[in-house]
Write an enzyme that holds these catalytic residues in place. Sequence first.
Site, PDB file in Angstrom:
ATOM      1  N   GLU A   1       0.569  -1.105  -0.019  1.00  0.00           N
ATOM      2  CA  GLU A   1       0.743  -0.154  -0.229  1.00  0.00           C
ATOM      3  C   GLU A   1       0.488   1.275   0.039  1.00  0.00           C
ATOM      4  O   GLU A   1       0.654   2.336  -0.659  1.00  0.00           O
ATOM      5  CB  GLU A   1      -0.702   0.193   1.524  1.00  0.00           C
ATOM      6  CG  GLU A   1      -2.150  -1.403   1.525  1.00  0.00           C
ATOM      7  CD  GLU A   1      -2.514  -1.055   0.299  1.00  0.00           C
ATOM      8  OE1 GLU A   1      -2.570  -1.090  -1.164  1.00  0.00           O
ATOM      9  OE2 GLU A   1      -4.090  -0.899   0.235  1.00  0.00           O
ATOM     10  N   THR A  41      -4.596   6.649  -5.878  1.00  0.00           N
ATOM     11  CA  THR A  41      -5.122   6.747  -4.627  1.00  0.00           C
ATOM     12  C   THR A  41      -4.478   7.944  -4.073  1.00  0.00           C
ATOM     13  O   THR A  41      -5.023   9.100  -3.553  1.00  0.00           O
ATOM     14  CB  THR A  41      -5.118   5.381  -3.985  1.00  0.00           C
ATOM     15  OG1 THR A  41      -5.815   4.408  -4.591  1.00  0.00           O
ATOM     16  CG2 THR A  41      -4.957   5.715  -2.213  1.00  0.00           C
TER      17      THR A  41
END
Length: 307
Positions: A128, A180
């Site tokens: 991530e 993101t």
Amino acid sequence: MKTVTIHAPATIANLVCGFDVLGMALNDPQDIMTISLRDEPGLVIEHSDGYQLPTEPEKNVAGAALLSMLEEAGQGIGFHLIIDKQIKPGSGLGSSAASSAGAVVGANYLLERPFSNEDLVRFAMAGEKLASGVKHADNIAPCIYGGVTLIRSIFPLDIVSLNAPDLYVTVVHPQIEVKTSDARQILRKDVKLKDAIRQWGNIAGLVAGIMKVDYDLIGRSLEDVIIEPVRSILIPGFDAVKKLSKECGALGGGISGSGPSIFMLSREQKVARQVEIVMKDIYTQAGIDFKTYVTTINSGGVRVVGA
Ligand code: HSE
């Protein structure tokens, strides 16, 4: 067993008001991967999908997660990973988390499970970090644990699994890409106290609603006064989807993760299907390609098959 197949579910991070602290796993879509132990050290990563994602381990989210795991498992180990992505990258449905979480769950299985689920979340967060620039666990944790998870803290990790009530989830993914990292960049760094109060009332209400199986409370708490007003501007049709879905009887919903997907929760399947029709109409009329899913909450998390 030297090779296993992994099914890694899509996830909805944030669940509207719980930015970076709440997430939910879905039964559809799911990524499929095959992971094998190699006879020699090092990682080999291949993709059988058409997404042209990097295969160098340091640049690949699953590779970054596995490298983080190997730092603790021992450098003499090697894995061969083949990824077939069904969750489109940049969809807001936890695509990078599915790759990272799936890879470490499969690798842990092949090593005869030396690591706990919490360790696996820690390793997968390296993926991530690579994808979005920061470690967050609101896709990783539900992907690994299944169901709905509260991430009370990531340093140190404190993950709470919540018993999820029966809910139908309708998702529309307008075929535009929102990174993101970009969707985080545009957020305001400061929050007004009155907004914070409203937000933590909603988060507490949502958690209480989930645990008490109080659908009205869940619906009332699906409100985000901090992130959604900024990010929803990136998503064409957002306001119409929300308004018309609620008119059909949906409890509520909002941006899935950092978008562009939008999700709505419903108590009944027929309402969830009606919401899908509304979503399809909106994007057909806008001339924007889209994909929809009507699904339910995945309770088991990443599944290792063929073992
Ligand atoms: N909580 C993260 C964000 C999830 O909203 O940026 C990204 O999928």
